[in-house]
Design a protein around this motif. Structure first.
Motif, short mmCIF file in Angstrom:
data_model
loop_
_atom_site.label_atom_id
_atom_site.label_comp_id
_atom_site.label_asym_id
_atom_site.label_seq_id
_atom_site.Cartn_x
_atom_site.Cartn_y
_atom_site.Cartn_z
N HIS A 38 0.84 -1.19 0.00
CA HIS A 38 0.00 0.00 0.00
C HIS A 38 0.88 1.24 0.00
O HIS A 38 1.81 1.35 0.80
CB HIS A 38 -0.90 0.01 1.24
CG HIS A 38 -2.02 0.98 1.17
ND1 HIS A 38 -1.85 2.33 1.45
CD2 HIS A 38 -3.32 0.84 0.85
CE1 HIS A 38 -3.01 2.95 1.32
NE2 HIS A 38 -3.92 2.07 0.95
N PRO A 39 0.63 2.22 -0.89
CA PRO A 39 1.46 3.44 -0.88
C PRO A 39 1.27 4.23 0.41
O PRO A 39 0.14 4.38 0.89
CB PRO A 39 0.96 4.22 -2.10
CG PRO A 39 -0.41 3.69 -2.38
CD PRO A 39 -0.39 2.26 -1.95
N VAL A 40 2.37 4.72 0.95
CA VAL A 40 2.33 5.46 2.21
C VAL A 40 3.19 6.71 2.12
O VAL A 40 4.14 6.78 1.34
CB VAL A 40 2.83 4.58 3.38
CG1 VAL A 40 1.86 3.43 3.66
CG2 VAL A 40 4.23 4.05 3.11
N VAL A 41 2.82 7.71 2.93
CA VAL A 41 3.65 8.89 3.12
C VAL A 41 4.78 8.53 4.07
O VAL A 41 4.53 7.99 5.15
CB VAL A 41 2.80 10.04 3.70
CG1 VAL A 41 3.68 11.18 4.15
CG2 VAL A 41 1.78 10.51 2.67
N THR A 42 6.00 8.83 3.68
CA THR A 42 7.13 8.42 4.51
C THR A 42 7.46 9.39 5.63
O THR A 42 7.98 9.00 6.67
CB THR A 42 8.39 8.23 3.64
OG1 THR A 42 8.54 9.37 2.79
CG2 THR A 42 8.28 6.97 2.81
N ALA A 166 -7.61 16.80 5.78
CA ALA A 166 -7.94 16.10 4.53
C ALA A 166 -7.36 16.77 3.30
O ALA A 166 -7.17 16.11 2.27
CB ALA A 166 -9.46 15.98 4.40
N ARG A 167 -7.05 18.08 3.37
CA ARG A 167 -6.55 18.76 2.19
C ARG A 167 -5.02 18.93 2.18
O ARG A 167 -4.48 19.53 1.25
CB ARG A 167 -7.22 20.12 2.03
CG ARG A 167 -6.88 21.18 3.07
CD ARG A 167 -7.49 22.52 2.70
NE ARG A 167 -7.14 23.59 3.63
CZ ARG A 167 -8.01 24.21 4.41
NH1 ARG A 167 -9.30 23.85 4.39
NH2 ARG A 167 -7.61 25.19 5.22
N LEU A 171 0.08 14.73 3.16
CA LEU A 171 -0.47 13.45 3.59
C LEU A 171 -0.97 12.60 2.44
O LEU A 171 -1.55 11.53 2.65
CB LEU A 171 -1.60 13.68 4.60
CG LEU A 171 -1.25 14.51 5.83
CD1 LEU A 171 -2.42 14.58 6.78
CD2 LEU A 171 -0.01 13.97 6.52
N ASP A 172 -0.72 13.05 1.22
CA ASP A 172 -1.16 12.32 0.02
C ASP A 172 0.07 11.67 -0.61
O ASP A 172 0.97 12.35 -1.10
CB ASP A 172 -1.79 13.31 -0.97
CG ASP A 172 -2.27 12.64 -2.24
OD1 ASP A 172 -2.07 11.41 -2.40
OD2 ASP A 172 -2.82 13.36 -3.11
N PRO A 173 0.14 10.33 -0.64
CA PRO A 173 1.32 9.67 -1.20
C PRO A 173 1.57 10.04 -2.67
O PRO A 173 2.71 9.93 -3.12
CB PRO A 173 0.99 8.18 -1.06
CG PRO A 173 0.00 8.10 0.04
CD PRO A 173 -0.81 9.37 -0.06
N ALA A 174 0.56 10.48 -3.37
CA ALA A 174 0.76 10.87 -4.77
C ALA A 174 1.47 12.20 -4.90
O ALA A 174 1.99 12.54 -5.97
CB ALA A 174 -0.59 10.92 -5.49
#
Length: 310
Positions: A38-42, A166-167, A171-174
């Motif tokens: 699962h992609p994650v924020v590092t 949320a914005r 915090l968005d892995p992309a």
């Protein structure tokens, strides 16, 4: 769902977090997969990638780790530790900056080193090791500037608002520095097997990871004098991560990566920190039981290929 994965999932749920975990026996390749791809924020876990890139470049003669650098107070990335918290001019070596970056997660030291390796250099280092889902996209100064911009005029106070959380691009892995738990255990395995760098530089990396000062996450699951935990944490609003290697006196060594997101935006959540150690311990206990043939439900599997998770 087998018993080990159920216990890991239940621990995450009880702590009020969603979690992704990968654990692997560095020598046999046997693994526990709880969302490993699962992609994650590092967050600051990406400092491990920078540390490897730094030592790869030093081994290639592209930089000298003993070089002395001047770090004026007006030109430091903000943060609560290390150079970032100091008030006076500092002169130090690159390798001592690497110590601060790793042991106390110093953002200013990390950006000082990143200016030497370059973001492209970090990505080249991880690509060279086959970490196809790991990528650095910004400096730590840029990371925190983006958080401030996304939070708006209310600044830090806004980070208690779930709509603001949320914005956040951070915090968005992309859109942020990113990886997967499997990529991170593969990196740790390469460091511990001296595949990431020459043995001299691999030993230096392992030493620094063993000097991390934070005991409240992964290390909390292994409260034994004869078990050594070496790792790197990472934190952002609602994000608590750690990757590390647990070494037992019988020679067993296990790479573990745990990435979590909390539903509660509070900065202090002891249960969310502790569950990293709890789930790491569950996974390592399963790997050790499997290696001795005492695991009743076989919650792990053996991987094949050149390294863990291949």
């Amino acid at each position: 769902m087998n018993r080990t994965l159920h216990r890991i999932g239940a621990a995450f749920a009880e702590a009020g977090v969603t979690g992704r975990l990968h654990a692997v026996d560095i020598d046999s390749g046997t693994e526990v997969d709880a969302g490993a791809d699962h992609p994650v924020v590092t967050a600051s876990v990406h400092k491990l990638c920078l540390l490897v890139a730094l030592h790869q470049q030093a081994a290639a003669g592209r930089l000298d780790l003993t070089e002395q650098v001047e770090v004026p107070p007006a030109d430091r990335t903000a943060g609560p530790t290390g150079l970032a918290a100091m008030l006076d001019p500092v002169r130090m070596s690159l390798r001592d900056a690497a110590y601060l970056m790793t042991a106390v997660s110093d953002n200013a030291a990390a950006d000082l080193l990143l200016a030497r390796t370059g973001i492209d250099g970090v990505n080249e280092a991880t690509a060279r090791l086959g970490l196809t889902r790991t990528r650095a996209v910004h400096t730590f100064r840029s990371l925190f500037a983006g958080i401030r911009e996304d939070a708006g005029p209310a600044a830090a106070r806004a980070l208690a608002d779930p709509q603001v959380i949320a914005r956040l691009r951070a915090l968005d892995p992309a859109r942020s520095n990113r990886s997967t738990p499997r990529d991170m255990t593969r990196l740790l395995g390469a460091v511990w097997r001296d595949e990431a760098c020459t043995p001299e530089h691999g030993a230096a990396i392992r030493r620094l990871l063993g000097l991390q000062v934070w005991p409240h996450r992964m290390a909390s699951g292994f409260p034994f004098d004869d078990v050594h935990v070496a790792g790197k944490t990472g934190s952002l609003p609602t994000v608590r991560n750690e990757v590390g290697v647990i070494e037992y006196p019988d020679g067993g060594r296990y790479a573990v990566a745990v990435f979590t997101r909390a539903a509660n935006p509070a900065a202090t959540l002891p249960a969310a920190d502790a569950v990293i150690g709890t789930t790491a311990r569950i996974a390592v206990d399963a790997l050790r039981a499997y290696s001795t043939g005492s695991m009743p439900d076989r919650p792990v599997r053996r991987t094949t290929g050149a390294g863990p998770g291949v």
